[in-house]
Design a protein around this motif. Structure first.
Motif, PDB file in Angstrom:
ATOM      1  N   LEU A 109     114.846   6.679  44.289  1.00  0.00           N
ATOM      2  CA  LEU A 109     113.968   8.067  44.601  1.00  0.00           C
ATOM      3  C   LEU A 109     113.604   8.304  45.742  1.00  0.00           C
ATOM      4  N   SER A 110     113.889   7.415  46.836  1.00  0.00           N
ATOM      5  CA  SER A 110     113.288   7.410  48.385  1.00  0.00           C
ATOM      6  C   SER A 110     113.757   8.841  49.010  1.00  0.00           C
ATOM      7  N   PRO A 111     115.180   9.123  48.676  1.00  0.00           N
ATOM      8  CA  PRO A 111     115.540  10.117  49.379  1.00  0.00           C
ATOM      9  C   PRO A 111     114.846  11.578  48.977  1.00  0.00           C
ATOM     10  N   ILE A 112     114.242  11.361  47.782  1.00  0.00           N
ATOM     11  CA  ILE A 112     113.391  12.738  47.470  1.00  0.00           C
ATOM     12  C   ILE A 112     111.763  12.411  47.916  1.00  0.00           C
ATOM     13  N   MET A 113     111.559  11.315  47.815  1.00  0.00           N
ATOM     14  CA  MET A 113     109.967  10.881  48.143  1.00  0.00           C
ATOM     15  C   MET A 113     109.608  10.954  49.572  1.00  0.00           C
ATOM     16  N   ALA A 114     110.595  10.320  50.360  1.00  0.00           N
ATOM     17  CA  ALA A 114     110.559  10.316  51.900  1.00  0.00           C
ATOM     18  C   ALA A 114     110.052  11.614  52.517  1.00  0.00           C
ATOM     19  N   PRO A 115     111.136  12.625  52.200  1.00  0.00           N
ATOM     20  CA  PRO A 115     110.539  13.996  52.662  1.00  0.00           C
ATOM     21  C   PRO A 115     109.299  14.849  52.075  1.00  0.00           C
ATOM     22  N   LEU A 171     105.563   7.879  42.900  1.00  0.00           N
ATOM     23  CA  LEU A 171     104.413   8.472  43.502  1.00  0.00           C
ATOM     24  C   LEU A 171     103.301   7.203  43.797  1.00  0.00           C
ATOM     25  N   SER A 172     103.299   6.061  43.413  1.00  0.00           N
ATOM     26  CA  SER A 172     102.347   5.137  43.467  1.00  0.00           C
ATOM     27  C   SER A 172     102.738   4.487  45.150  1.00  0.00           C
ATOM     28  N   GLU A 173     104.194   4.623  45.339  1.00  0.00           N
ATOM     29  CA  GLU A 173     104.453   4.007  46.713  1.00  0.00           C
ATOM     30  C   GLU A 173     103.781   5.018  47.641  1.00  0.00           C
ATOM     31  N   LEU A 174     103.762   6.396  47.471  1.00  0.00           N
ATOM     32  CA  LEU A 174     103.148   7.261  48.254  1.00  0.00           C
ATOM     33  C   LEU A 174     101.735   6.721  48.310  1.00  0.00           C
ATOM     34  N   LEU A 175     100.854   6.411  47.337  1.00  0.00           N
ATOM     35  CA  LEU A 175      99.651   6.115  47.327  1.00  0.00           C
ATOM     36  C   LEU A 175      99.585   4.709  47.918  1.00  0.00           C
ATOM     37  N   ARG A 176     100.304   3.883  47.864  1.00  0.00           N
ATOM     38  CA  ARG A 176     100.186   2.530  48.689  1.00  0.00           C
ATOM     39  C   ARG A 176     100.402   2.917  50.151  1.00  0.00           C
ATOM     40  N   ASN A 177     101.045   3.803  50.496  1.00  0.00           N
ATOM     41  CA  ASN A 177     101.297   4.292  52.058  1.00  0.00           C
ATOM     42  C   ASN A 177     100.065   5.169  52.184  1.00  0.00           C
ATOM     43  N   ASN A 178      99.222   5.528  51.572  1.00  0.00           N
ATOM     44  CA  ASN A 178      97.844   6.190  52.010  1.00  0.00           C
ATOM     45  C   ASN A 178      98.253   7.596  52.200  1.00  0.00           C
ATOM     46  N   ILE A 179      99.434   8.297  51.749  1.00  0.00           N
ATOM     47  CA  ILE A 179      99.737   9.426  51.968  1.00  0.00           C
ATOM     48  C   ILE A 179      98.850  10.565  51.602  1.00  0.00           C
ATOM     49  N   PHE A 180      98.094  10.434  50.319  1.00  0.00           N
ATOM     50  CA  PHE A 180      97.154  11.611  50.050  1.00  0.00           C
ATOM     51  C   PHE A 180      95.888  11.077  50.502  1.00  0.00           C
ATOM     52  N   PHE A 181      95.400   9.881  50.448  1.00  0.00           N
ATOM     53  CA  PHE A 181      94.181   9.487  51.074  1.00  0.00           C
ATOM     54  C   PHE A 181      94.055   8.083  51.338  1.00  0.00           C
ATOM     55  N   ASN A 182      93.348   7.630  51.967  1.00  0.00           N
ATOM     56  CA  ASN A 182      93.125   6.219  52.404  1.00  0.00           C
ATOM     57  C   ASN A 182      92.154   5.504  51.249  1.00  0.00           C
ATOM     58  N   ARG A 183      92.984   4.508  50.500  1.00  0.00           N
ATOM     59  CA  ARG A 183      92.643   4.034  49.345  1.00  0.00           C
ATOM     60  C   ARG A 183      91.326   3.113  49.744  1.00  0.00           C
ATOM     61  N   LYS A 184      91.374   2.473  50.719  1.00  0.00           N
ATOM     62  CA  LYS A 184      90.517   1.409  51.360  1.00  0.00           C
ATOM     63  C   LYS A 184      88.955   2.118  51.620  1.00  0.00           C
ATOM     64  N   ASN A 185      89.034   3.324  52.004  1.00  0.00           N
ATOM     65  CA  ASN A 185      87.876   4.193  52.120  1.00  0.00           C
ATOM     66  C   ASN A 185      87.029   4.240  50.855  1.00  0.00           C
TER      67      ASN A 185
END
Length: 253
Positions: free
Chosen positions: A75-81, A169-183
Motif C-alpha cells: 500500500l506504500s505507493p498509495i500511502m506515501a503520496p 493508516l496506522s503507519e501514517l499515525l506512527r510517523n506523526n502525519i496527522f499529529f504528534n502522538r507523544k504530545n
C-alpha cells in the motif's frame, strides 16, 4: 470428456502465502522464514517454493533481495503520496478523525461479535502491556501499545478491507502525519483517561458486548480528536505570542 487440470504445486504455494497475507497472518515488512525452513513447513520442494514465491513477487505481494524474502509494503505507493498531501493540513486532520470514528466504532462492534478465543487472549495480553507501560510512565511504549490494541481489534473484526486500510493508516499515525502522538500522552491528565478508554474498548470486546464496544470506541476517538485539537490550538497561541514578543526584530530601530 474434459480433463480436470490439477493446480501446479507452485500455484498452490502462492495461493497459501497469498491467503496468509490477506488474512493478516503475514504483515507488510515482515521477513519470511529461510527457504529451507519454509519448504519444510509447507511440505514442498524448494524449487516449487521458489516458483511460488516468484509468482507473488510479480504480483507485488512479496519482495525478494539478497537479504531474504519480505512481505511487500503493497500500500506504500498509495500511502506515501497521501502522507505528503495530509501532512499539516487541518481539513485532512479533521477528516481523518471523522473517518476513524466511523471505522473504529464499527470495528469494535464487529470484534465483540466475531473475536475468537485466540484473539480475545491477544487483546487481554495487550491490555496488560498497556497497564505496565502506564506504570512506567513511558509515552513511547503507551503510544505503541495504543496502535497495537487498535490493530488487534481490526483483526478480531474479520474484515479484510478494514484490516489492510487501517494498517496502512496506522503507519501514517506512527510517523506523526496527522499529529504528534507523544504530545497527546504528555498532556496533563490525558494518560489516565486514555488508559481507561482503551481498557473499556478491550474489555467490551473480550466480554462480547457489541453495543458497549461500539460506544467505547466512538467516545475514545471523539476524546482524542478534541484533545489533539486543543493541543494544536494551544501551540498556535504560543507561536503567536512568541512572534509578538519578537516584533521588534522586524521593525526599524
Amino acid at each position: 470428456m474434459l480433463a480436470v487440470r490439477t493446480p501446479k504445486i507452485a500455484d498452490a504455494i502462492a495461493s497459501k502465502i497469498e491467503k496468509l497475507i490477506l488474512e493478516g497472518a503475514l504483515r507488510p515488512g515482515e521477513k519470511l522464514a529461510p527457504e529451507r525452513e519454509l519448504a519444510q513447513t509447507l511440505d514442498v520442494s524448494r524449487p516449487s517454493l521458489r516458483e511460488g514465491i516468484d509468482k507473488l513477487v510479480r504480483r507485488g505481494l512479496l519482495k525478494s533481495s539478497k537479504n531474504g524474502t519480505f512481505v511487500a509494503q503493497f500500500l506504500s505507493p498509495i500511502m506515501a503520496p497521501l502522507a505528503n498531501l495530509y501532512r499539516g493540513n487541518q481539513q485532512a486532520f479533521a477528516d481523518y478523525f471523522e473517518f476513524r470514528k466511523c471505522v473504529e466504532a464499527r470495528a469494535a462492534r464487529d470484534a465483540a461479535l466475531r473475536a475468537t478465543d485466540v484473539e480475545r487472549a491477544a487483546i487481554r495480553a495487550c491490555l496488560d502491556d498497556m497497564r505496565k507501560a502506564h506504570k512506567l510512565e513511558d509515552p513511547a511504549q503507551e503510544a505503541e501499545a495504543d496502535v497495537t490494541l487498535h490493530m488487534l481489534v481490526y483483526e478480531a473484526g474479520h474484515n479484510f478491507v478494514v484490516l489492510h486500510v487501517m494498517r496502512a493508516l496506522s503507519e501514517l499515525l506512527r510517523n506523526n502525519i496527522f499529529f504528534n502522538r507523544k504530545n497527546l500522552y504528555l498532556k496533563a491528565g490525558v494518560r489516565d483517561k486514555l488508559l481507561m478508554q482503551h481498557l473499556a474498548i478491550g474489555e467490551a470486546v473480550i466480554s462480547g458486548d457489541p453495543e458497549r464496544a461500539e460506544r467505547a470506541a466512538g467516545d475514545h476517538i471523539g476524546f482524542v480528536f478534541d484533545t489533539v485539537a486543543e493541543i494544536q490550538r494551544a501551540s498556535a497561541r504560543l507561536d503567536t505570542s512568541l512572534l509578538r514578543a519578537r516584533r521588534g526584530d522586524f521593525l526599524a530601530s
